[in-house]
Design a protein around this motif. Structure first.
Motif, PDB file in Angstrom:
ATOM      1  N   GLU A 231      42.461  38.790  36.820  1.00 27.71           N
ATOM      2  CA  GLU A 231      43.456  39.816  36.495  1.00 27.71           C
ATOM      3  C   GLU A 231      43.443  40.139  35.013  1.00 27.71           C
ATOM      4  OE1 GLU A 231      46.938  39.039  39.813  1.00 27.71           O
ATOM      5  OE2 GLU A 231      46.661  37.590  38.199  1.00 27.71           O
ATOM      6  N   LEU A 232      43.225  39.133  34.186  1.00 26.80           N
ATOM      7  CA  LEU A 232      43.132  39.361  32.739  1.00 26.80           C
ATOM      8  C   LEU A 232      41.975  40.296  32.411  1.00 26.80           C
ATOM      9  CD1 LEU A 232      44.050  38.510  29.829  1.00 26.80           C
ATOM     10  CD2 LEU A 232      42.340  36.687  29.972  1.00 26.80           C
ATOM     11  N   LEU A 233      40.808  40.044  32.996  1.00 27.27           N
ATOM     12  CA  LEU A 233      39.656  40.918  32.765  1.00 27.27           C
ATOM     13  C   LEU A 233      39.912  42.332  33.278  1.00 27.27           C
ATOM     14  CD1 LEU A 233      36.588  38.625  33.635  1.00 27.27           C
ATOM     15  CD2 LEU A 233      37.433  39.296  31.381  1.00 27.27           C
ATOM     16  N   THR A 234      40.585  42.441  34.421  1.00 25.19           N
ATOM     17  CA  THR A 234      40.874  43.762  34.989  1.00 25.19           C
ATOM     18  C   THR A 234      41.784  44.570  34.076  1.00 25.19           C
ATOM     19  OG1 THR A 234      40.643  42.882  37.236  1.00 25.19           O
ATOM     20  CG2 THR A 234      41.809  44.982  36.979  1.00 25.19           C
ATOM     21  N   VAL A 235      42.836  43.937  33.559  1.00 28.72           N
ATOM     22  CA  VAL A 235      43.761  44.636  32.661  1.00 28.72           C
ATOM     23  C   VAL A 235      43.037  45.101  31.408  1.00 28.72           C
ATOM     24  CG1 VAL A 235      45.792  44.360  31.184  1.00 28.72           C
ATOM     25  CG2 VAL A 235      45.823  43.473  33.515  1.00 28.72           C
ATOM     26  N   PHE A 236      42.212  44.245  30.837  1.00 27.17           N
ATOM     27  CA  PHE A 236      41.490  44.625  29.613  1.00 27.17           C
ATOM     28  C   PHE A 236      40.438  45.690  29.893  1.00 27.17           C
ATOM     29  CE2 PHE A 236      42.473  40.401  27.288  1.00 27.17           C
ATOM     30  CZ  PHE A 236      43.663  40.951  26.833  1.00 27.17           C
ATOM     31  N   ALA A 237      39.792  45.622  31.052  1.00 31.00           N
ATOM     32  CA  ALA A 237      38.802  46.644  31.408  1.00 31.00           C
ATOM     33  C   ALA A 237      39.466  48.006  31.570  1.00 31.00           C
ATOM     34  CB  ALA A 237      38.074  46.248  32.692  1.00 31.00           C
ATOM     35  N   LEU A 238      40.617  48.038  32.244  1.00 31.51           N
ATOM     36  CA  LEU A 238      41.334  49.298  32.402  1.00 31.51           C
ATOM     37  C   LEU A 238      41.886  49.794  31.066  1.00 31.51           C
ATOM     38  CD1 LEU A 238      43.257  48.632  35.738  1.00 31.51           C
ATOM     39  CD2 LEU A 238      41.285  50.118  35.397  1.00 31.51           C
ATOM     40  N   THR A 239      42.296  48.871  30.212  1.00 30.90           N
ATOM     41  CA  THR A 239      42.760  49.263  28.873  1.00 30.90           C
ATOM     42  C   THR A 239      41.645  49.948  28.091  1.00 30.90           C
ATOM     43  OG1 THR A 239      44.317  47.403  28.822  1.00 30.90           O
ATOM     44  CG2 THR A 239      43.752  48.423  26.715  1.00 30.90           C
ATOM     45  N   CYS A 240      40.452  49.382  28.167  1.00 24.75           N
ATOM     46  CA  CYS A 240      39.301  50.002  27.485  1.00 24.75           C
ATOM     47  C   CYS A 240      38.967  51.365  28.088  1.00 24.75           C
ATOM     48  CB  CYS A 240      38.083  49.082  27.571  1.00 24.75           C
ATOM     49  SG  CYS A 240      38.233  47.549  26.641  1.00 24.75           S
ATOM     50  N   LEU A 241      39.017  51.455  29.418  1.00 23.01           N
ATOM     51  CA  LEU A 241      38.695  52.722  30.089  1.00 23.01           C
ATOM     52  C   LEU A 241      39.672  53.815  29.695  1.00 23.01           C
ATOM     53  CD1 LEU A 241      37.105  54.353  32.199  1.00 23.01           C
ATOM     54  CD2 LEU A 241      38.649  53.433  33.944  1.00 23.01           C
TER      55      LEU A 241
END
Length: 367
Positions: A231-241
């Motif tokens: 979930e941490l990686l998902t949040v950061f990936a969406l933040t970057c996107l």
């Protein structure tokens, strides 16, 4: 039933959302945390609690109307945005003090709407690209998601956690859903037209505060083991996107074939448009799979149901989006019927299998 009708009539679309999620986890006979492990899925602990929350919400609305009336009588010294900010802030404080879910929902939406209105004014004043506004709202949605898990740390805020999670999940999923379609891809091209958001120090400062708050809340949630590494990686990936959208130069999403194509006229996607279409389609697909997987790991049946519902809608919409113009209409609708049956059957079996496993694991836990 009467409370549900009052919510729909008086509160409109948001009331409909509240009604849906009041029943998302199924009917609950008990709302005692010691006797019902899923008590927090009820937006009201009893009919009396629902009515009292509804009346407090009405008083919250009357406060806003009263402030607007007084403001007009005194010659409008404050803008309507300031009235919205004051009303939403008072509602947020009252929601935490009295533990009222309905007011919390509208207060958070009101605060988000206030910032959106302020940002729109900053953008219009200096012809800034609207992708900055989209990035800010996306950061807020992801921040709500992280704050939702932070609220799970204390039992008394368990229902508040559900509100934050719902607002974050629905907003992010809706954005990814829209931008994975051809109109959405065209909208990205429109949003990237204009000056950089660095032209407005207010907008730049707002985005910086949102980003810092999001990163801090997410890292703290992960440190408290409230967020998994996935979930941490998902949040950061969406933040970057979403953050990249605010930094993009002007994008040409459609091929110029003798005349200008926009996202309403249904032109052919350019290489850039195809690239962004792939990015957002992959993002929405894996985000929904992640929701279902997260629900299974966390033993949250409502999260599995929500993810399965969104995934089913995504498959059907993509079928219409990709094949409506390329197939004969009779073949198209026959295929749609078969697709609905097959996808619905497999997804329902998978959903029931995961929920049954969750219930079995819950029964094995000693009371």
């Amino acid at each position: 039933m009467l409370v549900d009708l009052l919510l729909i009539v008086l509160l409109g679309p948001i009331g409909i959302i509240i009604v849906i999620f009041r029943h998302l986890g199924g009917k609950k006979k008990k709302t005692n945390p010691k006797e019902d492990k899923d008590w927090y899925l009820s937006f009201a602990l009893s009919k009396e609690d629902a009515v009292s929350q509804l009346f407090f919400l009405l008083s919250f609305f009357f406060l806003g109307v009263t402030l607007l009336a007084f403001n007009r009588d005194f010659g409008d010294p404050l803008s309507w945005r300031a009235i919205l900010l004051i009303t939403s802030a008072v509602g947020l404080i009252g929601a935490y003090y009295l533990k009222t879910i309905y007011t919390l929902v509208f207060s958070l939406v009101g605060l988000t709407g206030w910032w959106a209105a302020q940002a729109a004014q900053w953008i219009d004043g200096k012809a800034i690209k609207t992708s900055a506004l989209f990035a800010g709202l996306s950061f807020l949605a992801l921040l709500f998601y992280s704050l939702g898990h932070l609220h799970e740390k204390e039992m008394k805020y368990k229902r508040f956690a559900l509100v934050y999670l719902m607002l974050g999940i629905i907003t992010v999923t809706g954005a990814l859903f829209f931008f994975s379609t051809k109109p959405g891809i065209g909208m990205i091209g429109e949003m990237t037209k204009g000056a950089s958001f660095f032209s407005s120090w207010q907008l730049t400062l707002s985005l910086f505060i949102f980003l810092v708050s999001l990163v801090s809340a997410t890292l703290y949630s992960a440190a408290q083991k409230l967020l998994s590494f996935f979930e941490l990686l998902t949040v950061f990936a969406l933040t970057c996107l979403f953050g990249i959208a605010a930094l993009l130069p002007e994008q040409s999403m459609f091929v110029q074939a003798g005349r200008s194509y926009d996202f309403y006229s249904g032109g052919e996607l350019s290489n850039t448009g195809v690239c962004w279409a792939l990015v957002y389609n992959f993002a929405i697909f894996f985000e929904l799979l992640g929701l279902i997987f997260s629900g299974y790991v966390r033993r949250e049946t409502w999260l599995i149901n929500l993810g399965a519902l969104f995934l089913f809608l995504l498959i059907i919409v993509k079928y219409f989006d990709w094949f409506f113009t390329s197939l004969d209409k009779s073949i198209f609708f026959i295929g749609a019927g078969i697709l609905l049956f097959v996808v619905g059957w497999f997804m329902e079996r998978g959903r029931r299998y995961m929920i049954s496993n969750i219930e079995a694991r819950k029964q094995q836990i000693p009371q």
